[in-house]
Design a protein around this motif. Structure first.
Motif, PDB file in Angstrom:
ATOM      1  N   ARG A 168      23.077 -16.005 -12.684  1.00 42.32           N
ATOM      2  CA  ARG A 168      22.951 -17.035 -13.718  1.00 42.32           C
ATOM      3  C   ARG A 168      23.900 -16.768 -14.881  1.00 42.32           C
ATOM      4  O   ARG A 168      24.584 -17.676 -15.370  1.00 42.32           O
ATOM      5  N   LEU A 169      23.944 -15.519 -15.331  1.00 45.83           N
ATOM      6  CA  LEU A 169      24.827 -15.172 -16.449  1.00 45.83           C
ATOM      7  C   LEU A 169      26.293 -15.345 -16.061  1.00 45.83           C
ATOM      8  O   LEU A 169      27.114 -15.816 -16.856  1.00 45.83           O
ATOM      9  N   SER A 170      26.616 -14.940 -14.827  1.00 50.07           N
ATOM     10  CA  SER A 170      27.984 -15.076 -14.369  1.00 50.07           C
ATOM     11  C   SER A 170      28.384 -16.544 -14.270  1.00 50.07           C
ATOM     12  O   SER A 170      29.491 -16.941 -14.675  1.00 50.07           O
ATOM     13  N   ALA A 171      27.492 -17.375 -13.760  1.00 49.65           N
ATOM     14  CA  ALA A 171      27.773 -18.807 -13.648  1.00 49.65           C
ATOM     15  C   ALA A 171      27.891 -19.458 -15.019  1.00 49.65           C
ATOM     16  O   ALA A 171      28.756 -20.326 -15.250  1.00 49.65           O
ATOM     17  N   PHE A 172      27.045 -19.030 -15.947  1.00 49.27           N
ATOM     18  CA  PHE A 172      27.093 -19.601 -17.296  1.00 49.27           C
ATOM     19  C   PHE A 172      28.398 -19.247 -17.995  1.00 49.27           C
ATOM     20  O   PHE A 172      28.994 -20.081 -18.696  1.00 49.27           O
ATOM     21  N   SER A 173      28.858 -17.996 -17.804  1.00 51.27           N
ATOM     22  CA  SER A 173      30.086 -17.562 -18.472  1.00 51.27           C
ATOM     23  C   SER A 173      31.320 -18.262 -17.908  1.00 51.27           C
ATOM     24  O   SER A 173      32.365 -18.328 -18.571  1.00 51.27           O
TER      25      SER A 173
ATOM     26  N   LEU B 142      18.952  -6.098   5.231  1.00 43.73           N
ATOM     27  CA  LEU B 142      17.926  -6.561   4.299  1.00 43.73           C
ATOM     28  C   LEU B 142      18.505  -6.753   2.904  1.00 43.73           C
ATOM     29  O   LEU B 142      18.241  -7.770   2.247  1.00 43.73           O
ATOM     30  N   GLY B 143      19.295  -5.781   2.443  1.00 43.04           N
ATOM     31  CA  GLY B 143      19.892  -5.889   1.120  1.00 43.04           C
ATOM     32  C   GLY B 143      20.822  -7.089   1.011  1.00 43.04           C
ATOM     33  O   GLY B 143      20.786  -7.837   0.025  1.00 43.04           O
ATOM     34  N   ILE B 144      21.649  -7.297   2.022  1.00 48.43           N
ATOM     35  CA  ILE B 144      22.597  -8.412   2.003  1.00 48.43           C
ATOM     36  C   ILE B 144      21.879  -9.758   2.067  1.00 48.43           C
ATOM     37  O   ILE B 144      22.216 -10.703   1.332  1.00 48.43           O
ATOM     38  N   VAL B 145      20.879  -9.860   2.935  1.00 47.16           N
ATOM     39  CA  VAL B 145      20.142 -11.122   3.074  1.00 47.16           C
ATOM     40  C   VAL B 145      19.402 -11.463   1.788  1.00 47.16           C
ATOM     41  O   VAL B 145      19.431 -12.623   1.321  1.00 47.16           O
ATOM     42  N   LEU B 146      18.734 -10.473   1.194  1.00 40.04           N
ATOM     43  CA  LEU B 146      18.010 -10.732  -0.051  1.00 40.04           C
ATOM     44  C   LEU B 146      18.958 -11.196  -1.151  1.00 40.04           C
ATOM     45  O   LEU B 146      18.664 -12.145  -1.887  1.00 40.04           O
ATOM     46  N   ALA B 147      20.094 -10.527  -1.267  1.00 42.82           N
ATOM     47  CA  ALA B 147      21.067 -10.907  -2.295  1.00 42.82           C
ATOM     48  C   ALA B 147      21.623 -12.298  -2.035  1.00 42.82           C
ATOM     49  O   ALA B 147      21.770 -13.106  -2.964  1.00 42.82           O
ATOM     50  N   GLY B 148      21.945 -12.579  -0.778  1.00 42.27           N
ATOM     51  CA  GLY B 148      22.484 -13.894  -0.449  1.00 42.27           C
ATOM     52  C   GLY B 148      21.505 -15.013  -0.730  1.00 42.27           C
ATOM     53  O   GLY B 148      21.861 -16.035  -1.340  1.00 42.27           O
ATOM     54  N   VAL B 149      20.260 -14.839  -0.302  1.00 40.95           N
ATOM     55  CA  VAL B 149      19.237 -15.870  -0.524  1.00 40.95           C
ATOM     56  C   VAL B 149      18.967 -16.050  -2.013  1.00 40.95           C
ATOM     57  O   VAL B 149      18.890 -17.186  -2.513  1.00 40.95           O
ATOM     58  N   ALA B 150      18.820 -14.925  -2.738  1.00 44.95           N
ATOM     59  CA  ALA B 150      18.557 -15.003  -4.184  1.00 44.95           C
ATOM     60  C   ALA B 150      19.701 -15.706  -4.911  1.00 44.95           C
ATOM     61  O   ALA B 150      19.474 -16.528  -5.815  1.00 44.95           O
ATOM     62  N   SER B 151      20.918 -15.406  -4.516  1.00 46.70           N
ATOM     63  CA  SER B 151      22.086 -16.026  -5.153  1.00 46.70           C
ATOM     64  C   SER B 151      22.133 -17.527  -4.895  1.00 46.70           C
ATOM     65  O   SER B 151      22.354 -18.332  -5.816  1.00 46.70           O
ATOM     66  N   LEU B 152      21.928 -17.927  -3.642  1.00 50.44           N
ATOM     67  CA  LEU B 152      21.982 -19.345  -3.298  1.00 50.44           C
ATOM     68  C   LEU B 152      20.886 -20.142  -3.996  1.00 50.44           C
ATOM     69  O   LEU B 152      21.132 -21.239  -4.524  1.00 50.44           O
ATOM     70  N   VAL B 153      19.674 -19.600  -3.996  1.00 54.96           N
ATOM     71  CA  VAL B 153      18.567 -20.294  -4.658  1.00 54.96           C
ATOM     72  C   VAL B 153      18.840 -20.441  -6.149  1.00 54.96           C
ATOM     73  O   VAL B 153      18.607 -21.507  -6.748  1.00 54.96           O
ATOM     74  N   THR B 154      19.352 -19.383  -6.760  1.00 52.83           N
ATOM     75  CA  THR B 154      19.649 -19.433  -8.196  1.00 52.83           C
ATOM     76  C   THR B 154      20.732 -20.449  -8.502  1.00 52.83           C
ATOM     77  O   THR B 154      20.617 -21.235  -9.461  1.00 52.83           O
TER      78      THR B 154
END
Length: 304
Positions: A202-207, A285-297
């Motif tokens: 979110r912060l990266s997208a906002f900046s 697991l780490g990659i999937v969690l990060a990918g899903v969290a990023s896309l949803v955000t």
């Protein structure tokens, strides 16, 4: 050109958000260490169950001198009583249930006792004539212990029938609780990692909202705009997962194989082969969690 642009954007974002990226790496690292530890602990418990349950026995303890049990009112078990008990164990009535019968006299019990407690204060604490004789019985189905218990409950010369499964079940119950605690902590840490990844994105997208707005105006697709942000979270989480795998491997190599195995040589402990099985799952697991969290955000908060 598109690939070069995406790579440049990802590297630029990683440089700008070093502190947040390091935080994601560390939280992912800690959470996946707990996940991997729980998996290895459960593998150890399952391995120990397979090993010990195949070797567990039912012990038919014979009457010692001075036992208050009613079936031992005549004192220490006589040779005739021992012979009758052995004949019953090897007889037709119990043949469908009994696989093997071994008589353990006082000398054998004394030797095994000293081997078990060798090097401790208990070694030699009990004299040979104080040891209790017993029949060690291996059952065809270990869960049918109650049959022996009922069969010899009123037999003269038998003081007690002990199922070693009861002791093992208590040990494994404690180990299973520890596994559940590790899983609970791991889930909590994974939630923290997902929240931190979402906040970072979110912060990266906002900046970079002006840059993404311009890209949208020139016809860039949503997937192309969002890809650098997703890769930012995936890379940070992937690094944490790799570090967690390396840490688990180091602990197993130096702590389990190097230190614990020397002090418990009779146990088959988890090794690097088990870590090799768990490590790929941690990275995925780490990659999937990060990918899903990023896309949803991005879908929820990124307005371009």
């Amino acid at each position: 050109m598109k690939l070069g642009f995406i790579v440049g954007e990802v590297l630029s974002a990683l440089r700008r958000n070093v502190s947040m990226v390091v935080s994601v790496v560390l939280v992912t690292f800690v959470s996946l260490v707990f996940v991997g530890s729980a998996a290895l602990l459960q593998m150890q418990v399952n391995g120990m169950k397979d090993y010990w349950y195949d070797r567990v026995q039912v012990a038919v303890f014979l009457c010692p001198e001075g036992s208050p049990v009613q079936t031992c009112a005549g004192g220490e078990a006589t040779e005739e009583q021992k012979a009758a008990i052995e004949e019953a164990l090897q007889g037709d009535d119990l043949a469908p249930y009994v696989e093997e019968v071994i008589f353990e006299d006082k000398a054998t019990a004394f030797r095994l006792y000293n081997e078990q407690f060798e090097g401790t204060s208990l070694e030699g604490a009990v004299a040979e004539d104080q040891m209790q004789e017993s029949f060690r019985v291996r059952l065809v189905d270990a869960e049918q212990y109650e049959i022996l218990d009922e069969y010899f409950s009123a037999t003269e010369g038998v003081e007690d029938v002990v199922d070693q499964h009861e002791l093992l079940d208590q040990i494994f119950a404690v180990l299973n609780v520890l596994t559940m605690v590790a899983i609970a902590v791991a889930v909590l840490m994974l939630v923290c990692a997902v929240l931190l990844i979402s906040t970072t994105i979110r912060l990266s997208a906002f900046s970079r909202r002006r840059e993404t707005g311009i890209m949208r105006l020139v016809g860039a697709s949503n997937a192309f705009i969002q890809m650098p942000f997703v890769l930012e979270g995936v890379i940070a989480s992937g690094v944490g997962a790799v570090l967690a795998s390396v840490a688990l491997g180091a602990v197993v190599y130096f702590g389990v194989d190097g230190w614990l195995q020397d002090r418990a040589p009779s146990f088959d402990l988890v090794g690097l082969g088990d870590v090799a099985l768990v490590a790929p799952a941690l990275v995925v697991l780490g990659i999937v969690l990060a990918g899903v969290a990023s896309l949803v955000t991005l879908r929820r908060y990124m307005k371009v």
